[in-house]
Scaffold this active site. Structure first.
Site, mmCIF file in Angstrom:
data_model
loop_
_atom_site.group_PDB
_atom_site.id
_atom_site.type_symbol
_atom_site.label_atom_id
_atom_site.label_comp_id
_atom_site.label_asym_id
_atom_site.label_seq_id
_atom_site.Cartn_x
_atom_site.Cartn_y
_atom_site.Cartn_z
ATOM 1 N N GLU A 1 1.277 3.057 -6.718
ATOM 2 C CA GLU A 1 0.138 2.323 -7.269
ATOM 3 C C GLU A 1 -1.084 3.225 -7.160
ATOM 4 O O GLU A 1 -1.248 3.934 -6.166
ATOM 5 C CB GLU A 1 -0.060 1.029 -6.466
ATOM 6 C CG GLU A 1 -1.346 0.294 -6.711
ATOM 7 C CD GLU A 1 -1.471 -0.194 -8.137
ATOM 8 O OE1 GLU A 1 -2.501 0.131 -8.767
ATOM 9 O OE2 GLU A 1 -0.557 -0.882 -8.629
ATOM 10 N N TYR B 1 3.672 0.882 -10.506
ATOM 11 C CA TYR B 1 2.557 -0.073 -10.622
ATOM 12 C C TYR B 1 2.816 -1.237 -9.657
ATOM 13 O O TYR B 1 2.798 -2.400 -10.039
ATOM 14 C CB TYR B 1 2.419 -0.588 -12.061
ATOM 15 C CG TYR B 1 2.441 0.512 -13.100
ATOM 16 C CD1 TYR B 1 1.271 1.196 -13.440
ATOM 17 C CD2 TYR B 1 3.624 0.872 -13.737
ATOM 18 C CE1 TYR B 1 1.290 2.216 -14.391
ATOM 19 C CE2 TYR B 1 3.658 1.884 -14.678
ATOM 20 C CZ TYR B 1 2.494 2.554 -14.995
ATOM 21 O OH TYR B 1 2.525 3.567 -15.929
ATOM 22 N N GLN C 1 -1.232 -11.427 -9.037
ATOM 23 C CA GLN C 1 -1.125 -12.248 -10.246
ATOM 24 C C GLN C 1 -1.884 -13.565 -10.071
ATOM 25 O O GLN C 1 -1.819 -14.190 -9.014
ATOM 26 C CB GLN C 1 0.342 -12.534 -10.555
ATOM 27 C CG GLN C 1 1.126 -11.301 -10.999
ATOM 28 C CD GLN C 1 1.058 -11.055 -12.500
ATOM 29 O OE1 GLN C 1 0.238 -11.624 -13.206
ATOM 30 N NE2 GLN C 1 1.916 -10.179 -12.987
ATOM 31 N N ASP D 1 5.660 -2.619 -14.197
ATOM 32 C CA ASP D 1 4.767 -3.739 -14.521
ATOM 33 C C ASP D 1 3.404 -3.118 -14.817
ATOM 34 O O ASP D 1 2.456 -3.247 -14.045
ATOM 35 C CB ASP D 1 4.705 -4.706 -13.325
ATOM 36 C CG ASP D 1 3.886 -5.960 -13.625
ATOM 37 O OD1 ASP D 1 3.441 -6.111 -14.781
ATOM 38 O OD2 ASP D 1 3.689 -6.780 -12.714
ATOM 39 N N CYS E 1 2.648 -7.099 -20.074
ATOM 40 C CA CYS E 1 1.557 -8.046 -20.325
ATOM 41 C C CYS E 1 0.930 -7.798 -21.694
ATOM 42 O O CYS E 1 -0.096 -8.374 -22.026
ATOM 43 C CB CYS E 1 0.493 -7.952 -19.224
ATOM 44 S SG CYS E 1 -0.322 -6.351 -19.152
#
Length: 453
Positions: free
Chosen positions: A334, A313, A284, A382, A409
């Protein structure tokens, strides 16, 4: 069908709303016109630039009345390039806009939710810990900057406003060294030249810096003197990596990395844990807000010492490792193999043994885990902007977790996925919390907690 507006004509309009891209919305005979640099409540003279079938784009000619939320003296380069499309809106106005964005999308789908005020930053600028800056030749000189919206015209910029100042400085240092050694910028028309982009990562707490040189060629001529000059000029640099991108397209990074100096990763702290961050890692970009975002997700999940958690994720393991301290076992998945390698290194760095990481598509791995009979107490997601695949939701629901913690997001895919989860027996159990991860831009992150009906 004739539209009520014509290209080149001017109109006096009232701005009634903001779009999700931060454009002002005006109506002319019920026909929508989107206007850059205009805010709700303002009366403006606008000129029509482009007319589509159901809407048009206009530009601001003159403001007749101004919004009390308007910020004067904005840098047009930041608006033109999309670096800071909301800088003309006060920070309080930005936080309200982001809360309203989520409320409105849920409202349109007739889903009743409470959305809390957006959690903002004390200093909503110079926050980014990563930059990926294009390099181009302008009048025969190597320049760095950012592309104008919807174009390949580079606007030379030295202060990027939303990046750590040390990163802005590093970009200029590297630019000047590349000029000195006459490294040619990439020319996308002819697919010639060497350097495509400069990437800089910097640890917020550690201050360790990584320089990435993204090249069109396998070899970087004069690599040794270039590297020595960068290291001499920037004492924080702990890693210099050449990323080879031979493709003639818009993909920013290639798959091959050559470490030219130091380590292949830098380290930084997050939530009291140490993380290794490589050139290609997803990490991030706003560490101050990330700590708030992830702490919220973990607190609201209300996890117990005997719980099993899936972190879909998982990236380089940031949420997984923070959660692992509170629960019995965490499974992370991931799609990027390098990120999973980093996640495993990070587990070792922090002496955390109750995590298991696997490289796979999240939806495919969920189906595998479901077939193996894995029964998580909670699933944390996420996902990227496209949200959750329907097959992911099917597998997740089959596992019957008590809770699903959704870090989003993209509010529009959050709303779509909420509908799917509600149809499958889950409900939102507490108010949604927006978090401003990207001040001065239109993006908003949020935490939503789903529980079984």
């Amino acid at each position: 069908m004739k539209t009520p507006v014509q290209v080149g004509n001017t109109y006096t309009v009232k701005i009634i709303d903001l779009t999700y891209q931060g454009l002002g919305v005006a109506k002319i005979n019920d026909f929508s016109v989107f206007v850059n640099n205009a805010l709700p409540g303002e009366t403006a003279i606008i000129k029509i630039d482009n007319v589509k079938k159901n809407f048009a784009f206009g530009s601001l000619v003159e403001l007749k009345t101004k919004s009390p939320d308007r910020v004067e003296d904005v840098n047009q380069d930041y608006l033109q390039t999309g670096i800071a499309p909301l800088q003309h809106l006060s920070y309080e106005g930005q936080l309200r806009f982001k809360q309203h964005q989520i409320e409105e999308l849920f409202d349109k789908q007739k889903i009743k939710v409470d959305v809390l005020p957006t959690m903002g930053m004390e200093h909503p600028d110079h926050y980014r810990n990563k930059a990926l800056i294009p390099v181009k030749s302008i009048n025969g000189e190597l320049m760095t900057g950012f592309y104008k919206n919807h174009s390949h015209d580079l606007v030379p910029i030295e202060d990027f406003y939303i990046q750590q100042p040390e990163i802005d400085h590093a970009i200029l240092v590297v630019r000047d060294i590349l000029r000195k050694y006459k490294v040619t910028p990439y020319d996308e028309r002819n697919h010639t030249g060497i350097i495509r982009n400069i990437m800089v990562r910097r640890g917020y707490y550690s201050h360790e810096m990584m320089i990435g040189l993204i090249t069109r060629t396998k070899k970087l001529q004069l690599a040794e003197p270039i590297v020595n000059a960068i290291v001499d000029a920037l004492p924080e640099v702990k890693s210099i990596v050449q990323n080879v991108n031979l493709k003639d397209n818009n993909v920013l990074l290639g798959k091959k990395n050559n470490v030219l100096y130091g380590k292949q990763y830098i380290t930084d702290d997050l939530l009291g844990l140490k993380f290794a961050i490589s050139l290609n890692s997803f990490y991030q970009v706003n560490p101050v807000q990330t700590e708030k975002l992830y702490s919220l997700a973990i607190d609201h999940a209300d996890l117990g010492a005997n719980d099993t958690v899936i972190d879909a994720y998982c990236g380089i393991g940031t949420i997984s490792l923070a959660v692992a301290q509170h629960v019995k076992k965490v499974y992370g998945v991931e799609i990027i193999p390098q990120a999973i390698e980093d996640a495993k290194i990070n587990a070792q760095k922090n002496h955390i043994n109750n995590v298991s990481f696997v490289a796979n598509k999240a939806e495919d791995q969920m189906a595998k885990w479901q077939a193996q009979g894995l029964k998580p107490d909670a699933i944390i997601v996420d996902p990227p902007r496209k949200g959750l695949a329907s097959s992911f939701i099917d597998s997740a629901v089959e596992m019957q977790p008590k809770k699903l913690i959704y870090v989003s997001c993209n509010p529009s895919t959050l709303v779509r996925d909420t509908k799917r989860l509600m149809e499958k027996g889950y409900h939102i159990s507490r108010p949604i919390q927006p978090v401003d991860q990207f001040p001065q831009t239109v993006h908003v992150e949020s935490v939503t907690i789903f529980e079984q009906d």
